[in-house]
Design a protein around this motif. Sequence first.
Motif, PDB file in Angstrom:
ATOM      1  N   PHE A 149      11.120  11.843 -13.902  1.00 26.64           N
ATOM      2  CA  PHE A 149      11.460  10.434 -13.782  1.00 26.64           C
ATOM      3  C   PHE A 149      10.394   9.607 -13.065  1.00 26.64           C
ATOM      4  N   ALA A 150       9.277  10.210 -12.733  1.00 21.27           N
ATOM      5  CA  ALA A 150       8.105   9.529 -12.160  1.00 21.27           C
ATOM      6  C   ALA A 150       8.354   8.902 -10.797  1.00 21.27           C
ATOM      7  N   SER A 151       7.917   7.681 -10.609  1.00 24.15           N
ATOM      8  CA  SER A 151       7.728   7.123  -9.273  1.00 24.15           C
ATOM      9  C   SER A 151       8.975   6.836  -8.465  1.00 24.15           C
ATOM     10  N   GLY A 152       9.990   6.261  -9.059  1.00 19.30           N
ATOM     11  CA  GLY A 152      11.137   5.805  -8.284  1.00 19.30           C
ATOM     12  C   GLY A 152      10.827   4.470  -7.634  1.00 19.30           C
ATOM     13  N   ARG A 153      11.489   4.197  -6.553  1.00 15.97           N
ATOM     14  CA  ARG A 153      11.308   2.933  -5.835  1.00 15.97           C
ATOM     15  C   ARG A 153      10.200   3.049  -4.791  1.00 15.97           C
ATOM     16  N   PHE A 154       9.667   1.892  -4.383  1.00 19.24           N
ATOM     17  CA  PHE A 154       8.688   1.795  -3.298  1.00 19.24           C
ATOM     18  C   PHE A 154       7.467   2.683  -3.525  1.00 19.24           C
ATOM     19  N   ALA A 155       6.959   2.703  -4.745  1.00 17.28           N
ATOM     20  CA  ALA A 155       5.808   3.539  -5.077  1.00 17.28           C
ATOM     21  C   ALA A 155       4.608   2.664  -5.406  1.00 17.28           C
ATOM     22  N   LEU A 156       3.441   3.084  -4.934  1.00 14.41           N
ATOM     23  CA  LEU A 156       2.213   2.365  -5.264  1.00 14.41           C
ATOM     24  C   LEU A 156       1.930   2.387  -6.758  1.00 14.41           C
ATOM     25  N   ASP A 157       2.340   3.436  -7.441  1.00 15.56           N
ATOM     26  CA  ASP A 157       2.143   3.486  -8.886  1.00 15.56           C
ATOM     27  C   ASP A 157       2.710   2.235  -9.551  1.00 15.56           C
ATOM     28  N   SER A 158       3.911   1.841  -9.158  1.00 12.75           N
ATOM     29  CA  SER A 158       4.549   0.660  -9.738  1.00 12.75           C
ATOM     30  C   SER A 158       3.783  -0.602  -9.363  1.00 12.75           C
TER      31      SER A 158
END
Length: 175
Positions: A149-158
Motif C-alpha cells: 500500500f506504499a506511503s500512507g500518511r505524512f510521507a515525503l513520497d506524497s
Amino acid sequence: MTASQQAHSVRVAIPWVTTVARLILGVTLIVAGGLKIGSPAESVVAVKAYQLLPDSVATMVGYGLPILEIVVGVLLVIGLLTRVAAVVGTLLMAAFVFGIAWAWAHGLRIDCGCFGGGGQLPGGQEPQYPLEILRDFGLMLCGAWTVRFASGRFALDSALGLAGRTYQVEEGESY
C-alpha cells in the motif's frame, strides 16, 4: 452498514494502517541499528554466532547491518522511497526469521543480537526463539503491508510526488 459504507471505511483506513505499519518497522530498525552501531565488534560476534556465513562475510554483514537498518528505518519513518525501503525491511525481517529458525533447528544457544549484544548465551539462560521469530514475522508483515500500500500518511513520497498510484477516497481526497 451497507457494503458501500464498509468499502469506504476500508479505503479510509488503509493509509492510516499503512502509516502505522511503516512507522513500527522504521522505528524498530532505527532502534536496532542504533543500539548496535556503537559496538560493531559485538554486531560481528552476533552474526558469526549463527554459523550461517563464512567468517569474512559475517564480518562484513556485522559491520554493515547496523548502518543498513538505520538508513532503511529513517527512509520508512520519513516516508521517502517508501516502497523500496519496505522491500528491504521486509527482506531483512525474513532473513532474521530464517536465521533465528536456523539457530533453533541446529541447537545453537545464542542471543539473536537483534538489539545489540549477541553471541553465546551464558549458562542457565534460555534462548527466546519463538518470541523472536513471532516478533520478526510481525515486523515482516508490517513491511509487506507497506510494500503493498506504499506511503500512507505524512510521507515525503506524497509531498514530492513520488507516491505513485493513489486511491480515490472521496471527492478531491486521495492517498
